[in-house]
Design a protein around this motif. Structure first.
Motif, PDB file in Angstrom:
ATOM      1  N   VAL A 353       0.820  -1.218   0.000  1.00  0.00           N
ATOM      2  CA  VAL A 353       0.000   0.000   0.000  1.00  0.00           C
ATOM      3  C   VAL A 353       0.848   1.260   0.000  1.00  0.00           C
ATOM      4  O   VAL A 353       0.619   2.194  -0.779  1.00  0.00           O
ATOM      5  CB  VAL A 353      -0.976  -0.020   1.194  1.00  0.00           C
ATOM      6  CG1 VAL A 353      -1.686   1.328   1.336  1.00  0.00           C
ATOM      7  CG2 VAL A 353      -1.978  -1.147   1.047  1.00  0.00           C
ATOM      8  N   SER A 354       1.847   1.341   0.868  1.00  0.00           N
ATOM      9  CA  SER A 354       2.636   2.582   1.019  1.00  0.00           C
ATOM     10  C   SER A 354       3.340   2.946  -0.288  1.00  0.00           C
ATOM     11  O   SER A 354       3.318   4.107  -0.722  1.00  0.00           O
ATOM     12  CB  SER A 354       3.653   2.424   2.157  1.00  0.00           C
ATOM     13  OG  SER A 354       4.498   1.303   1.905  1.00  0.00           O
ATOM     14  N   GLU A 355       3.960   1.958  -0.940  1.00  0.00           N
ATOM     15  CA  GLU A 355       4.683   2.244  -2.184  1.00  0.00           C
ATOM     16  C   GLU A 355       3.720   2.566  -3.330  1.00  0.00           C
ATOM     17  O   GLU A 355       3.949   3.510  -4.096  1.00  0.00           O
ATOM     18  CB  GLU A 355       5.566   1.056  -2.561  1.00  0.00           C
ATOM     19  CG  GLU A 355       6.723   0.821  -1.625  1.00  0.00           C
ATOM     20  CD  GLU A 355       7.598  -0.327  -2.084  1.00  0.00           C
ATOM     21  OE1 GLU A 355       7.263  -0.923  -3.156  1.00  0.00           O
ATOM     22  OE2 GLU A 355       8.588  -0.649  -1.406  1.00  0.00           O
ATOM     23  N   TYR A 356       2.651   1.787  -3.434  1.00  0.00           N
ATOM     24  CA  TYR A 356       1.734   1.971  -4.570  1.00  0.00           C
ATOM     25  C   TYR A 356       1.090   3.352  -4.543  1.00  0.00           C
ATOM     26  O   TYR A 356       1.092   4.073  -5.560  1.00  0.00           O
ATOM     27  CB  TYR A 356       0.650   0.889  -4.554  1.00  0.00           C
ATOM     28  CG  TYR A 356      -0.365   1.027  -5.671  1.00  0.00           C
ATOM     29  CD1 TYR A 356      -0.072   0.622  -6.967  1.00  0.00           C
ATOM     30  CD2 TYR A 356      -1.619   1.594  -5.429  1.00  0.00           C
ATOM     31  CE1 TYR A 356      -0.981   0.774  -7.997  1.00  0.00           C
ATOM     32  CE2 TYR A 356      -2.548   1.743  -6.450  1.00  0.00           C
ATOM     33  CZ  TYR A 356      -2.220   1.331  -7.727  1.00  0.00           C
ATOM     34  OH  TYR A 356      -3.120   1.491  -8.750  1.00  0.00           O
ATOM     35  N   ILE A 386      -0.420  -4.940   2.920  1.00  0.00           N
ATOM     36  CA  ILE A 386      -0.512  -5.435   1.537  1.00  0.00           C
ATOM     37  C   ILE A 386      -1.987  -5.646   1.196  1.00  0.00           C
ATOM     38  O   ILE A 386      -2.772  -6.118   2.026  1.00  0.00           O
ATOM     39  CB  ILE A 386       0.280  -6.746   1.373  1.00  0.00           C
ATOM     40  CG1 ILE A 386       1.770  -6.500   1.621  1.00  0.00           C
ATOM     41  CG2 ILE A 386       0.070  -7.346  -0.020  1.00  0.00           C
ATOM     42  CD1 ILE A 386       2.603  -7.775   1.596  1.00  0.00           C
ATOM     43  N   ILE A 387      -2.346  -5.311  -0.027  1.00  0.00           N
ATOM     44  CA  ILE A 387      -3.699  -5.588  -0.524  1.00  0.00           C
ATOM     45  C   ILE A 387      -3.594  -6.444  -1.792  1.00  0.00           C
ATOM     46  O   ILE A 387      -2.529  -6.515  -2.411  1.00  0.00           O
ATOM     47  CB  ILE A 387      -4.490  -4.299  -0.842  1.00  0.00           C
ATOM     48  CG1 ILE A 387      -3.753  -3.473  -1.908  1.00  0.00           C
ATOM     49  CG2 ILE A 387      -4.740  -3.493   0.418  1.00  0.00           C
ATOM     50  CD1 ILE A 387      -4.530  -2.267  -2.379  1.00  0.00           C
ATOM     51  N   ILE A 388      -4.727  -7.099  -2.142  1.00  0.00           N
ATOM     52  CA  ILE A 388      -4.809  -7.841  -3.401  1.00  0.00           C
ATOM     53  C   ILE A 388      -5.645  -6.999  -4.355  1.00  0.00           C
ATOM     54  O   ILE A 388      -6.817  -6.734  -4.102  1.00  0.00           O
ATOM     55  CB  ILE A 388      -5.464  -9.218  -3.199  1.00  0.00           C
ATOM     56  CG1 ILE A 388      -4.629 -10.076  -2.265  1.00  0.00           C
ATOM     57  CG2 ILE A 388      -5.656  -9.919  -4.539  1.00  0.00           C
ATOM     58  CD1 ILE A 388      -3.287 -10.451  -2.827  1.00  0.00           C
ATOM     59  N   ILE A 420      -5.026   7.461   3.521  1.00  0.00           N
ATOM     60  CA  ILE A 420      -5.065   6.006   3.594  1.00  0.00           C
ATOM     61  C   ILE A 420      -5.180   5.610   5.055  1.00  0.00           C
ATOM     62  O   ILE A 420      -4.335   5.993   5.874  1.00  0.00           O
ATOM     63  CB  ILE A 420      -3.805   5.357   2.973  1.00  0.00           C
ATOM     64  CG1 ILE A 420      -3.512   5.950   1.593  1.00  0.00           C
ATOM     65  CG2 ILE A 420      -3.985   3.840   2.898  1.00  0.00           C
ATOM     66  CD1 ILE A 420      -4.575   5.721   0.585  1.00  0.00           C
ATOM     67  N   LYS A 421      -6.200   4.811   5.396  1.00  0.00           N
ATOM     68  CA  LYS A 421      -6.422   4.417   6.785  1.00  0.00           C
ATOM     69  C   LYS A 421      -6.569   2.901   6.882  1.00  0.00           C
ATOM     70  O   LYS A 421      -7.034   2.240   5.947  1.00  0.00           O
ATOM     71  CB  LYS A 421      -7.685   5.092   7.334  1.00  0.00           C
ATOM     72  CG  LYS A 421      -7.599   6.603   7.404  1.00  0.00           C
ATOM     73  CD  LYS A 421      -8.877   7.195   7.985  1.00  0.00           C
ATOM     74  CE  LYS A 421      -8.801   8.716   8.096  1.00  0.00           C
ATOM     75  NZ  LYS A 421     -10.038   9.294   8.648  1.00  0.00           N
ATOM     76  N   ILE A 498     -10.621  -1.544   0.309  1.00  0.00           N
ATOM     77  CA  ILE A 498     -10.059  -2.710  -0.361  1.00  0.00           C
ATOM     78  C   ILE A 498      -9.564  -3.676   0.712  1.00  0.00           C
ATOM     79  O   ILE A 498      -8.919  -3.256   1.682  1.00  0.00           O
ATOM     80  CB  ILE A 498      -8.891  -2.321  -1.296  1.00  0.00           C
ATOM     81  CG1 ILE A 498      -9.367  -1.353  -2.386  1.00  0.00           C
ATOM     82  CG2 ILE A 498      -8.280  -3.568  -1.935  1.00  0.00           C
ATOM     83  CD1 ILE A 498     -10.296  -1.941  -3.394  1.00  0.00           C
ATOM     84  N   ARG A 499      -9.838  -4.959   0.513  1.00  0.00           N
ATOM     85  CA  ARG A 499      -9.441  -5.948   1.516  1.00  0.00           C
ATOM     86  C   ARG A 499      -7.924  -6.069   1.599  1.00  0.00           C
ATOM     87  O   ARG A 499      -7.224  -6.072   0.591  1.00  0.00           O
ATOM     88  CB  ARG A 499     -10.038  -7.314   1.158  1.00  0.00           C
ATOM     89  CG  ARG A 499      -9.719  -8.421   2.184  1.00  0.00           C
ATOM     90  CD  ARG A 499     -10.314  -9.740   1.759  1.00  0.00           C
ATOM     91  NE  ARG A 499     -11.758  -9.646   1.633  1.00  0.00           N
ATOM     92  CZ  ARG A 499     -12.590  -9.719   2.663  1.00  0.00           C
ATOM     93  NH1 ARG A 499     -12.101  -9.855   3.893  1.00  0.00           N
ATOM     94  NH2 ARG A 499     -13.884  -9.642   2.485  1.00  0.00           N
ATOM     95  N   LYS A 500      -7.423  -6.165   2.845  1.00  0.00           N
ATOM     96  CA  LYS A 500      -6.003  -6.413   3.063  1.00  0.00           C
ATOM     97  C   LYS A 500      -5.687  -7.888   2.795  1.00  0.00           C
ATOM     98  O   LYS A 500      -6.536  -8.754   2.939  1.00  0.00           O
ATOM     99  CB  LYS A 500      -5.612  -6.052   4.504  1.00  0.00           C
ATOM    100  CG  LYS A 500      -5.693  -4.558   4.792  1.00  0.00           C
ATOM    101  CD  LYS A 500      -5.050  -4.206   6.134  1.00  0.00           C
ATOM    102  CE  LYS A 500      -5.789  -4.839   7.286  1.00  0.00           C
ATOM    103  NZ  LYS A 500      -5.235  -4.386   8.591  1.00  0.00           N
ATOM    104  N   TYR A 501      -4.475  -8.153   2.441  1.00  0.00           N
ATOM    105  CA  TYR A 501      -4.030  -9.516   2.194  1.00  0.00           C
ATOM    106  C   TYR A 501      -3.725 -10.187   3.523  1.00  0.00           C
ATOM    107  O   TYR A 501      -2.949  -9.683   4.335  1.00  0.00           O
ATOM    108  CB  TYR A 501      -2.787  -9.529   1.309  1.00  0.00           C
ATOM    109  CG  TYR A 501      -2.147 -10.897   1.205  1.00  0.00           C
ATOM    110  CD1 TYR A 501      -2.767 -11.899   0.485  1.00  0.00           C
ATOM    111  CD2 TYR A 501      -0.935 -11.183   1.838  1.00  0.00           C
ATOM    112  CE1 TYR A 501      -2.195 -13.155   0.380  1.00  0.00           C
ATOM    113  CE2 TYR A 501      -0.360 -12.440   1.746  1.00  0.00           C
ATOM    114  CZ  TYR A 501      -0.998 -13.430   1.010  1.00  0.00           C
ATOM    115  OH  TYR A 501      -0.433 -14.669   0.924  1.00  0.00           O
TER     116      TYR A 501
END
Length: 511
Positions: A353-356, A386-388, A420-421, A498-501
């Motif tokens: 998430v942070s990089e994207y 991380i997210i998918i 982003i939360k 969005i769901r987290k991985y």
């Protein structure tokens, strides 16, 4: 009102058509039998109904009994007053009485016919009768009123014989002849009446059953005929109001359901056609502006208006920007077609998430900077979250939301904030602008295709009207959801999750 199924109706009708005529025929037969038995008892002198039954079943015995009283009278006269039997007046009188019983007299003397009381011309003349009739004395001394001879042939008659000695000492015989062809008019009448009664019973039963079944089916059939005619003429604005609990009711309800679905399908098709027309109109309008700019700047370069390197560079950048805008519009049109057929291509991957989002903000920031719009970014989620997701389609979501916000910015300096939360199993993205805002009555519909909160403003700023509907479709396909809050003259905040991985938990749904 109680309604039975058509199958039950047919079974009952079949049973009634078979059993009712039989029952009614038996009842009619019993009634006719009782009536005719009374007539037979009166006409033939039977004392009981059982006697009448015996003679109904034994025609010859009944024929014997038919003229019993007349035979007895003649027999008595042969013993007490034989001369009277020779009287033509007496013979005529007695013959008239016997004719009412389908009988007649013949008087023979020494084997020759002296008197023939046959009412019409007989097929046998006197000589033939002489040959046919029994001779004097054949009846014997034991002859009674219930005894007689039956002769076959043309006459088919029952003969009773009374022998006596005439006044001139000649041998005389009086014959009472009863024709079997005309005997028992009561039975013949009863049979005719029975036949008529059976025919009437069958006709009445069939008629009642036909009307009963017809009335149970004709009403829904007429309604269905009217409905099919309406559909044939393209009219779907009607209802079939037949709710009986039988087969025809089921058929009418199924037909009504078919009509509703056909109407919904037709309305949906018309709506889709209207949306497609609107999309083509919007895309054509949106393409016209960048094409005009490209043509103008290209002509400027060709005509030498851009006579300095800096000016040519600015013209080329503008042409490139407008080409990108046209490419975006065409991609949006292609994506719309894919959405309509549920065939959006996705390439899901694990995304940090942070990089994207940092990369997204860098890319978006350059474009917003050229438009004099400020951009702030805040990441409150863990750096390793991380997210998918499909990175390309997720980027399309962010671009569509920000582009939509830019279109409706006020004249004041624009500002967009991205936050982003971490909200448990999901990360929540908030994109806030300080634009004109969205009215409360419009807010529930902003994700519908082709919905515009301000049609006049949108036509001037461009836009196909499907940007936010695409956003919603992509987010939902990622297993997330999207919503918005807004305040007029203050701004709008778009939210999506969005769901987290998580390696040990799969296929959870957004609540």
């Amino acid at each position: 009102m109680f309604r039975m199924k058509l199958k039950t109706r047919l079974i009952i009708a079949f049973c009634i058509i078979i059993l009712l005529p039989i029952a009614l025929a038996l009842a009619a037969l019993f009634g006719f039998y009782t009536l005719q038995s009374r007539i037979v008892r009166q006409n033939y002198g039977y004392d009981t109904e059982d006697d009448a039954y015996v003679f109904f079943s034994n025609t010859l015995q009944l024929m014997n009994r038919y003229t019993e009283s007349d035979y007895t009278e003649i027999l008595n006269l042969s013993k007490t007053d034989p001369g009277r039997l020779e009287s033509e007046d007496y013979l005529e009188e007695e013959n008239e009485k016997l004719q009412q019983k389908s009988s007649f007299l013949i008087f023979c003397k020494d084997g020759h016919v002296v008197y023939n009381g046959y009412p019409e011309e007989s097929s046998l003349d006197d000589e033939a009768w002489e040959d046919t009739l029994p001779s004097y004395g054949e009846a014997g001394e034991n002859a009674t009123a219930k005894a007689g001879y039956f002769i076959d042939g043309d006459t088919q008659s029952l003969i009773k014989q009374v022998d006596f000695i005439c006044t001139d000492d000649s041998e005389g015989s009086v014959f009472i002849i009863t024709s079997s062809e005309s005997i028992l008019p009561e039975i013949r009448t009863m049979l005719i009446e029975m036949g008529v009664a059976v025919v009437l019973i069958l006709a009445l039963t069939a008629g009642v059953m036909t009307v009963w079944i017809y009335r149970g089916t004709i009403t829904p059939i007429r309604k269905l005929q009217t409905a099919t005619k309406n559909i044939k003429e393209g009219n779907l604005d009607f209802t079939i109001d037949y709710d009986e609990e039988d087969e025809m009711g089921d058929l009418c309800r199924n037909f009504e359901e078919m009509r509703k679905r056909l109407k919904e399908s037709t309305e949906e098709k018309m709506k889709t056609e209207q949306e497609n027309k609107a999309l083509i109109s919007n895309i054509a309008h949106d393409l016209k502006t960048p094409i005009t700019a490209v043509k103008g700047y290209s002509e400027g370069i060709l005509d030498g208006v851009a006579d300095t390197p800096e000016k040519r560079d600015r013209y080329l950048r503008t042409i490139f920007s407008k080409a990108n805008e046209m490419d975006r519009l065409l991609n949006e049109l292609t994506l719309y077609a894919q959405i309509d057929t549920n065939r959006i291509p996705y390439n899901f991957n694990k995304i940090l998430v942070s990089e994207y989002f940092a990369d997204c903000v860098d890319e978006i920031g350059l474009d917003l900077e050229t438009k004099n719009i400020g951009l702030s970014y805040f990441n409150y989620a863990d750096e390793q979250t991380i997210i998918i997701a499909d990175p390309e389609q997720l980027m399309r979501v962010i671009n569509n939301i920000i582009n939509n916000a830019v279109k409706y910015m006020d004249d004041r300096k624009g500002q967009i904030n991205i936050r982003i939360k971490d909200v448990g199993d999901f990360i929540q993205v908030e994109i806030e602008d300080n634009g004109k805002g969205i009215a409360a009555q419009d807010l529930p519909y902003i994700f519908d295709r082709f919905y515009r909160t301000d049609a006049s403003r949108n036509s001037s700023t461009g836009g196909s009207g499907i940007g936010l509907s695409i956003v919603k479709k992509i987010i939902e396909d990622h297993g997330g959801k999207i919503w918005a809050t807004s305040k007029l003259n203050t701004g709008t905040i778009m939210y999506f999750v969005i769901r987290k991985y998580q390696e040990n938990i799969q296929d959870r749904t957004v609540q």
